[in-house]
Design a protein around this motif. Structure first.
Motif, short mmCIF file in Angstrom:
data_model
loop_
_atom_site.label_atom_id
_atom_site.label_comp_id
_atom_site.label_asym_id
_atom_site.label_seq_id
_atom_site.Cartn_x
_atom_site.Cartn_y
_atom_site.Cartn_z
N THR A 134 0.85 -1.19 0.00
CA THR A 134 0.00 0.00 0.00
C THR A 134 0.88 1.24 0.00
O THR A 134 2.10 1.17 0.23
CB THR A 134 -0.91 0.04 1.24
OG1 THR A 134 -0.08 0.15 2.41
CG2 THR A 134 -1.79 -1.19 1.33
N LEU A 135 0.26 2.37 -0.22
CA LEU A 135 0.97 3.64 -0.09
C LEU A 135 1.66 3.71 1.27
O LEU A 135 2.83 4.12 1.36
CB LEU A 135 -0.03 4.79 -0.25
CG LEU A 135 0.50 6.20 0.02
CD1 LEU A 135 1.58 6.57 -0.99
CD2 LEU A 135 -0.65 7.21 -0.01
N ALA A 136 0.94 3.31 2.32
CA ALA A 136 1.51 3.38 3.66
C ALA A 136 2.68 2.42 3.84
O ALA A 136 3.73 2.79 4.38
CB ALA A 136 0.43 3.09 4.70
N SER A 137 2.53 1.18 3.41
CA SER A 137 3.61 0.21 3.62
C SER A 137 4.85 0.57 2.82
O SER A 137 5.98 0.40 3.28
CB SER A 137 3.13 -1.21 3.27
OG SER A 137 2.88 -1.36 1.88
N LEU A 138 4.67 1.11 1.60
CA LEU A 138 5.80 1.49 0.77
C LEU A 138 6.51 2.73 1.34
O LEU A 138 7.73 2.81 1.32
CB LEU A 138 5.34 1.73 -0.66
CG LEU A 138 4.82 0.48 -1.39
CD1 LEU A 138 4.16 0.86 -2.70
CD2 LEU A 138 5.94 -0.53 -1.64
N LEU A 139 5.73 3.68 1.83
CA LEU A 139 6.35 4.86 2.45
C LEU A 139 7.03 4.49 3.76
O LEU A 139 8.07 5.06 4.12
CB LEU A 139 5.31 5.95 2.68
CG LEU A 139 4.79 6.67 1.43
CD1 LEU A 139 3.86 7.81 1.82
CD2 LEU A 139 5.92 7.20 0.57
#
Length: 468
Positions: A134-139
């Protein structure tokens, strides 16, 4: 009223006209004319931005005074637009809540994942696979702190949660709708959580979320952060601050419900609401955003924070959508075109308007690029980053905008839009000349219709089929 072209409409709801519109809604500020978007290359400092993603819920394209609403005053969001870029041709990833959230969280079409096929998610068996990046996991992998405050709507415990999908912190509701005071949600249960534990707070929900968001942005952060701030406003039930009595009546209906249908009927609030009540809800959303942005400024982080504001899909019932046709649930413009504002003072000049077409997965790709994070090659993005356009003066990415829901299909290429309605009839519209989608050019341009239909079908073949 005659048809308005895309460029003429941009002039109508932008520039000096915004001042006139805002004036009718009670705004006192003089508003300078917007100018067409132009990047400001060469301002990079090497500092990665914080990313604040704010979503309204079922907020229609023209529900802000800066987008043309004659009766709604949104001074804080209008100010945000003057400090950044207002997009006229921005779209949600789908026409309902959870599929759009899938597309924004993953950067991919909702139909890439099993949970994204629900329109929207309505039971415990559906959700965002925690193994999907997700955007969160990648960031987070790139060194960001991550938090989600507000509406998740990508699955319930025990299998699904923001904290299982890359967000360090979660405070909010898991379902698609809740009563604003009791916090009873669409499964008939209490639906306010801090992390994975139930949390009790009987105050008006928009205020509760605002308080949490203010606390988060005001912290002394030692690393860049991502905050997804997902309001439920102005989604039904039609309740504003001070409507505790009406909220209690809805909550009692939920507690006494004998079936899921009765719970849904209570929350749908078909016997409530009005244009005036909806206006009150939108204006409370605007005030909430204003409080968060004020806290961000006081924290000293405003200059290096990219703020993105949008809606999860088009408006419905009491929303102001003129001149668009359709509303939430369908793929006409009123169901998917949404107000979208971006501000990043360090890199992007203010008081600009852009007509570049884009949709939710494009912003996922953009956020990853500006944060120096890489997509997972095993889960290729469907979005195209706008960072080159916004920061380096490149042309906006040219790619088809694709949508699929059970009842409709749509594809936009340039100014042309292919649309199949619920009856199975194909339509072709030139959005530059016919934003209202009334002049069907399918009989006049059969070759173009066939070309766009074939392009839609090529993408569709790469997606998961809907369950029978």
């Amino acid at each position: 009223m005659p048809e308005i072209s895309r460029r003429a409409l941009g002039a109508l709801v932008g520039g000096g006209a915004v001042g006139a519109v805002a004036g009718t809604a009670g705004a006192a500020e003089a508003v300078p004319a917007e100018r067409p978007f132009r990047a400001r290359p060469g301002a990079a400092s090497g500092q990665r931005p914080n990313i604040l993603v704010i979503l309204g819920d079922d907020l229609g394209w023209a529900d802000l005074s800066s987008y043309g609403a004659p009766h709604i005053s949104t001074p804080n969001l209008d100010r945000l637009a003057r400090q950044g870029v207002r997009f006229t041709d921005a779209y949600s990833g789908s026409s309902t809540c959870s599929p759009t959230r899938f597309s924004l969280y993953t950067g991919r079409y909702p139909g890439r994942t099993k949970g994204g096929l629900a329109e929207p998610i309505a039971n415990r068996a559906q959700g965002l696979d925690p193994n999907h990046p997700t955007l969160a996991s990648l960031l987070k992998k790139a060194g960001y702190a991550t938090a989600l405050i507000g509406k998740w709507h990508c699955g319930w415990l025990p299998d699904y949660s923001p904290t299982k999908s890359g967000w360090d912190e979660f405070f909010g509701n898991r379902g698609g709708v809740l009563e604003y005071f009791s916090k009873l949600g669409q499964l008939g249960e209490h639906d306010l959580y801090e992390g994975d534990a139930e949390y009790k707070d009987l105050r008006y929900y928009t205020n509760v979320l605002t308080e949490r968001a203010v606390e988060y942005v005001s912290r002394d952060h030692d690393q860049p952060w991502l905050l997804n701030l997902n309001f439920t406003t102005p989604h039904w039930p039609w309740l504003a601050e001070g409507d505790e009595e009406t909220g209690a009546e809805i909550a009692e209906k939920i507690r006494n419900a004998k079936s899921q249908a009765e719970v849904s009927a209570a929350l749908n609030h078909y016997d409530g609401g009005s244009v005036a009540k909806y206006t009150e809800m939108v204006q409370s959303l605007d005030a909430a955003v204003g409080e968060v942005l004020t806290a961000l400024r006081h924290s000293g982080q405003e200059e290096h924070t990219l703020v993105y504001f949008a809606s999860d899909n088009g408006g419905e019932r009491w929303s102001y959508l003129w001149p668009l046709s359709g509303e939430k649930f369908v793929l006409q413009e009123g169901g998917i075109r949404v107000p979208t504002i971006v501000r990043w003072p360090h890199r992007i000049d203010g008081n600009q308007v852009s007509h570049a077409p884009n949709l939710s997965p494009d912003w996922t790709a953009t956020f990853l690029e500006v944060a120096g994070a890489r997509p997972d090659p095993a889960y290729p993005l469907d979005g195209a980053s706008l960072a080159g356009y916004l920061l380096r003066g490149e042309q906006p990415p040219e790619h088809d905008l694709f949508w699929r829901v059970r009842a409709n299909r749509a594809l936009r290429r340039g100014n042309w839009k292919y649309y199949r309605d619920a009856a199975g009839k194909d339509h072709l519209y030139n959005l530059a000349e016919d934003l209202r989608e009334q002049a069907d050019l399918a009989p006049d341009r059969p070759e173009l219709l066939a070309e766009l239909r074939a392009a839609w079908e090529r993408t569709d073949r790469t997606l998961l089929p809907y369950p029978a």
